[in-house]
Design an enzyme around this catalytic site. Structure first.
Site, PDB file in Angstrom:
ATOM      1  N   ASP A 117     -10.339 -20.382   0.646  1.00  0.00           N
ATOM      2  CA  ASP A 117     -10.726 -21.028   1.776  1.00  0.00           C
ATOM      3  C   ASP A 117      -9.552 -21.774   2.374  1.00  0.00           C
ATOM      4  O   ASP A 117      -8.508 -21.875   1.838  1.00  0.00           O
ATOM      5  CB  ASP A 117     -11.540 -22.397   1.615  1.00  0.00           C
ATOM      6  CG  ASP A 117     -12.220 -23.139   2.514  1.00  0.00           C
ATOM      7  OD1 ASP A 117     -12.197 -22.741   3.797  1.00  0.00           O
ATOM      8  OD2 ASP A 117     -12.318 -24.388   2.455  1.00  0.00           O
ATOM      9  N   HIS A 118      -9.574 -22.137   3.693  1.00  0.00           N
ATOM     10  CA  HIS A 118      -8.291 -22.866   4.204  1.00  0.00           C
ATOM     11  C   HIS A 118      -8.403 -24.242   4.074  1.00  0.00           C
ATOM     12  O   HIS A 118      -9.348 -24.831   4.589  1.00  0.00           O
ATOM     13  CB  HIS A 118      -8.500 -22.621   5.829  1.00  0.00           C
ATOM     14  CG  HIS A 118      -7.975 -20.956   6.237  1.00  0.00           C
ATOM     15  ND1 HIS A 118      -8.751 -20.262   7.147  1.00  0.00           N
ATOM     16  CD2 HIS A 118      -7.163 -20.169   5.347  1.00  0.00           C
ATOM     17  CE1 HIS A 118      -8.291 -18.954   7.183  1.00  0.00           C
ATOM     18  NE2 HIS A 118      -7.281 -18.694   6.220  1.00  0.00           N
TER      19      HIS A 118
ATOM     20  N   TYR B 268     -13.846 -25.108   6.373  1.00  0.00           N
ATOM     21  CA  TYR B 268     -15.043 -24.318   6.568  1.00  0.00           C
ATOM     22  C   TYR B 268     -15.009 -22.738   6.506  1.00  0.00           C
ATOM     23  O   TYR B 268     -15.773 -22.078   7.171  1.00  0.00           O
ATOM     24  CB  TYR B 268     -16.003 -24.913   7.754  1.00  0.00           C
ATOM     25  CG  TYR B 268     -16.115 -26.373   7.849  1.00  0.00           C
ATOM     26  CD1 TYR B 268     -16.811 -27.145   7.006  1.00  0.00           C
ATOM     27  CD2 TYR B 268     -15.097 -27.023   8.893  1.00  0.00           C
ATOM     28  CE1 TYR B 268     -17.032 -28.623   7.353  1.00  0.00           C
ATOM     29  CE2 TYR B 268     -15.225 -28.382   8.874  1.00  0.00           C
ATOM     30  CZ  TYR B 268     -16.273 -29.322   8.163  1.00  0.00           C
ATOM     31  OH  TYR B 268     -16.272 -30.486   8.511  1.00  0.00           O
ATOM     32  N   HIS B 269     -14.176 -22.310   5.790  1.00  0.00           N
ATOM     33  CA  HIS B 269     -13.970 -20.926   6.011  1.00  0.00           C
ATOM     34  C   HIS B 269     -13.849 -20.270   4.469  1.00  0.00           C
ATOM     35  O   HIS B 269     -13.105 -19.521   3.959  1.00  0.00           O
ATOM     36  CB  HIS B 269     -12.495 -20.544   6.368  1.00  0.00           C
ATOM     37  CG  HIS B 269     -12.242 -21.161   7.931  1.00  0.00           C
ATOM     38  ND1 HIS B 269     -11.037 -21.137   8.431  1.00  0.00           N
ATOM     39  CD2 HIS B 269     -13.364 -21.318   8.844  1.00  0.00           C
ATOM     40  CE1 HIS B 269     -11.224 -21.532   9.623  1.00  0.00           C
ATOM     41  NE2 HIS B 269     -12.532 -21.690   9.941  1.00  0.00           N
ATOM     42  N   PRO B 270     -15.126 -20.380   3.621  1.00  0.00           N
ATOM     43  CA  PRO B 270     -15.391 -19.799   2.170  1.00  0.00           C
ATOM     44  C   PRO B 270     -15.244 -18.349   2.547  1.00  0.00           C
ATOM     45  O   PRO B 270     -16.096 -17.904   3.445  1.00  0.00           O
ATOM     46  CB  PRO B 270     -16.353 -20.440   1.625  1.00  0.00           C
ATOM     47  CG  PRO B 270     -17.245 -20.908   2.680  1.00  0.00           C
ATOM     48  CD  PRO B 270     -16.069 -21.151   3.819  1.00  0.00           C
TER      49      PRO B 270
END
Length: 540
Positions: free
Chosen positions: A295-296, A470-472
Site C-alpha cells: 500500500d502507499h 487507500y491503495h492495497p
C-alpha cells in the site's frame, strides 16, 4: 432469486472492478450474470457530488484496520475500503492516474508477467477511457469511463502548481502520457460536475438488461467447491437468509486486495497451516494467498496562511448553502471540485523515475481522518506519498467467521529504503513551502514542527502521522510460476478451476500512482480473457 439458481457468471464484489466485469459481460454477451455487492446502492447526494467524498469516506466502507504496526509507533492504522456499489470509485478522491509506464514493464521483465508490459496494458487504458480534452496515442474518447478536467480550481491550487515550477519541475497537463514527472492539475473521473464511478460508467447503462441481476447488502461467505472446481457461492442476503447461487462458467472475484484473499481463505484456499489454525479445512494449499500486501503510505505537511483564503468554513452555514445550490443548479463551483485538484510526481531517489506523489489540498488535512489533524485556522496541506515501497505485509483470517474483519499487517516503513524515501518526501514538501509562490501566502509551518530537522526526526514524524492512501494491492499476485503466484497470466486461480480474479489483488507490484485506473484496466482485460475462454470452450 430462487435457491440454487444457476448463472453463467457470478461476480463477487460490485466495486471498481466488479462493476466493469458485470457491466461488460451484460453488454457484450447474452450470458446470465449475477453481481453480488456487500454495500448499498450508490444513491447518495455526496456520492454524486465530487467534493462530497469527505462526508462518505468513513461511512460507506469496510472499516478495515491493521494490527499494531511495529515501524509506526505500534499504531493500528485504518485502511477503509469502499462498501457500496461502485466500491472505491464511489468514495475516492477521483484522481485519474495510471502509474508509470515502467511499472508495467517491470511486471513483465522483473515479475515474469509476460504479456502485461506497458505496450500490452496501454490499449486497455485507452479502451476504457472517454477523455474530455485529451485524445492522442495515450488517451481514448469513446470508452465507458468519463475522465475530465476539474470543474473548479482553487487559487491555492494554482499557487502550489507555480511553486513546483519555481523549484524547476515542468508543468504537465497529462500525468498519464509520455512523461509522469512534473506538476499540474489532475484529471478526474468526473463528468459535467458529477462523479463518474464504475457503477455509473459501466453498470448503470445495462441495469435493465434481462441477463443481469444485481444484489446489494449481500455477504458472500465462501465458494462452493466440487473436487477441483468452483461451482458457485454461498451468501447471506440483505434479509439475513443464507442462499446458494451456481455458476456454470466462472466465479469472478472482485472483492479487492483485502476482501478477495479473505474469501479464498474462508473457502479453504490459502496457506494450509494458517487455515488449520482458524479451524478451516484446507482444500488447496496456496501459500501466497493474503501475502505480499503493498500500500502507499502518505502524510501531510501543513502550513497556516496569512489570509483567510482556504476552504475552511465553506461547508458551514450560508456559505455551504450557497455552494450547494450552485452545484445543484449549475454543477459548478467548489462542490464540483474533487478537492485534491493539483499535484505532481517527483524523482527524489537518484534516478529519473518518480517515486513521490503530491496532492494539494486548500485546507488543513482532515479529509480522511476528520478532526484528527484539523487546525481551526486557514491552512494549506501538501499530501505526499512514497510510490515504490519495498516492504510487504499480509492479510490473514482472524477466525473462521465470515463476518469477522481480517487481520492486516501493512508493514509500513518496514525497510531502510522506505524510511529514506519518506524522509525525502517530507523534505520535498518543505521545499515547496519555501518557493516564492507559497512562501508569500504562508504564515508558518504547522506540521512537521519547525524543530524537526534531522532525518531521524522527520522519519519519526512520518511514523506518527502517516496513514493509508487507500491503495492495497498484491495479495493474490499474478505470475507465470505457480510457486510464486496465486493466479496465472490469464487471471485464473491456480488449483481450482472456474475461478478468475480481476481486482488489485493480482498486481505483482504496486504501481506508482493511484490504483483505481489500473484496477479498471485489469477488469477490462479480464473480460476479454473470459470471453476468449468461452469461445475456446464453444469451439472445442
Amino acid at each position: 432469486m430462487k435457491e440454487n439458481e444457476r448463472y453463467d457468471y457470478i461476480v463477487v464484489g460490485g466495486g471498481s472492478a466488479g462493476c466493469v466485469v458485470a457491466g461488460l459481460l451484460a453488454e457484450r454477451t447474452s450470458a446470465r450474470i449475477l453481481l453480488l455487492e456487500a454495500g448499498p446502492e450508490d444513491k447518495g447526494l455526496f456520492i454524486r457530488m465530487p467534493a462530497g467524498f469527505p462526508e462518505i469516506v468513513g461511512k460507506l466502507v469496510w472499516p478495515y484496520q491493521s494490527d499494531a504496526e511495529p515501524h509506526m509507533g505500534n499504531r493500528a492504522i485504518g485502511i477503509p475500503q469502499g462498501r457500496v456499489l461502485g466500491g472505491g470509485s464511489s468514495v475516492n478522491g477521483q484522481l485519474y492516474v495510471r502509474g508509470h509506464a515502467q511499472d508495467y514493464d517491470d511486471w513483465e521483465t522483473q515479475e515474469g508477467c509476460t504479456g502485461w508490459g506497458y505496450r500490452d496494458v496501454l490499449p486497455y487504458f485507452i479502451k476504457s477511457e472517454c477523455n474530455q480534452s485529451l485524445h492522442d496515442d495515450y488517451h481514448g474518447d469513446s470508452g465507458h469511463l468519463k475522465v475530465s478536467d476539474s470543474g473548479y480550481r482553487h487559487p491555492l491550487s494554482y499557487a502550489i502548481v507555480k511553486a513546483g515550477q519555481e523549484l524547476g519541475y515542468p508543468y504537465l497537463n497529462d500525468f498519464n502520457g509520455a512523461s509522469q514527472q512534473g506538476i499540474g492539475f489532475y484529471q478526474t473521473t468526473t463528468y459535467q460536475g458529477h462523479r463518474c464511478s464504475t457503477s455509473v460508467a459501466y453498470l448503470a447503462p445495462v441495469r435493465q438488461h434481462a441477463n443481469l441481476q444485481v444484489m446489494t447488502g449481500v455477504l458472500v461467505e465462501r465458494l462452493l467447491l466440487e473436487q477441483d472446481r468452483a461451482t458457485g457461492v454461498v451468501f447471506t442476503d440483505a434479509e439475513g437468509k443464507r442462499q446458494q447461487a451456481l455458476a456454470s462458467r466462472e466465479v469472478v472475484l472482485c472483492a479487492g486486495a483485502i476482501g478477495t484473499p479473505k474469501l479464498l481463505m474462508l473457502s479453504g484456499i490459502g496457506p494450509a497451516e494458517h487455515l488449520r489454525e482458524v479451524g478451516i479445512k484446507p482444500q488447496v494449499d496456496s501459500p501466497l494467498v493474503g501475502q505480499r500486501l503493498q500500500d502507499h503510505l502518505h502524510f501531510s505537511v501543513i502550513a497556516s496562511l496569512r489570509k483567510p483564503i482556504s476552504l475552511l468554513g465553506q461547508d458551514k452555514g450560508l456559505k455551504a448553502l450557497a455552494n450547494g445550490l450552485e452545484w445543484l443548479l449549475f454543477k459548478r463551483g467548489i462542490c464540483a471540485s474533487n478537492l485534491l485538484e493539483c499535484g505532481g510526481f517527483f524523482a527524489t531517489g537518484g534516478d529519473d523515475r518518480p517515486d513521490v506523489q503530491l496532492m494539494g489540498l486548500a485546507a488543513s488535512d482532515n479529509v480522511d481522518d476528520k478532526g484528527k489533524q484539523a487546525q481551526n485556522q486557514h491552512a494549506l496541506s501538501l499530501k505526499l506519498a512514497h510510490l515504490r515501497p519495498l516492504a510487504q505485509g499480509e492479510v490473514r483470517l482472524r477466525d473462521g467467521n465470515p463476518r469477522s474483519l481480517p487481520q492486516i499487517s501493512l508493514n509500513y516503513m518496514g525497510t531502510p529504503e522506505d524510511v529514506a524515501a519518506q524522509v525525502r518526501a517530507v523534505r520535498l514538501g518543505l521545499q515547496l513551502f519555501q518557493a516564492p509562490a507559497l512562501a508569500s501566502l504562508i504564515d508558518r509551518v504547522l506540521l512537521p514542527a519547525p524543530n524537526l530537522n534531522s532525518d531521524e526526526q522527520l522519519a519519526s514524524f512520518v511514523r506518527e502521522h502517516g496513514k493509508t492512501e487507500y491503495h492495497p494491492t498484491g495479495t493474490c499476485r499474478m505470475g507465470a510460476d505457480p510457486a510464486t503466484s496465486v493466479v496465472d497470466l490469464a487471471l485464473r486461480l491456480r488449483g481450482v478451476a472456474g475461478v478468475r480474479i480481476a481486482d488489485a489483488s493480482i498486481f505483482p507490484r504496486i504501481p506508482a500512482g493511484n490504483t483505481n485506473a489500473p484496477t479498471i484496466m485489469v477488469a477490462e482485460r479480464a473480460v476479454d480473457l473470459m470471453l476468449a475462454t468461452s469461445q475456446e470452450q464453444e469451439h472445442a
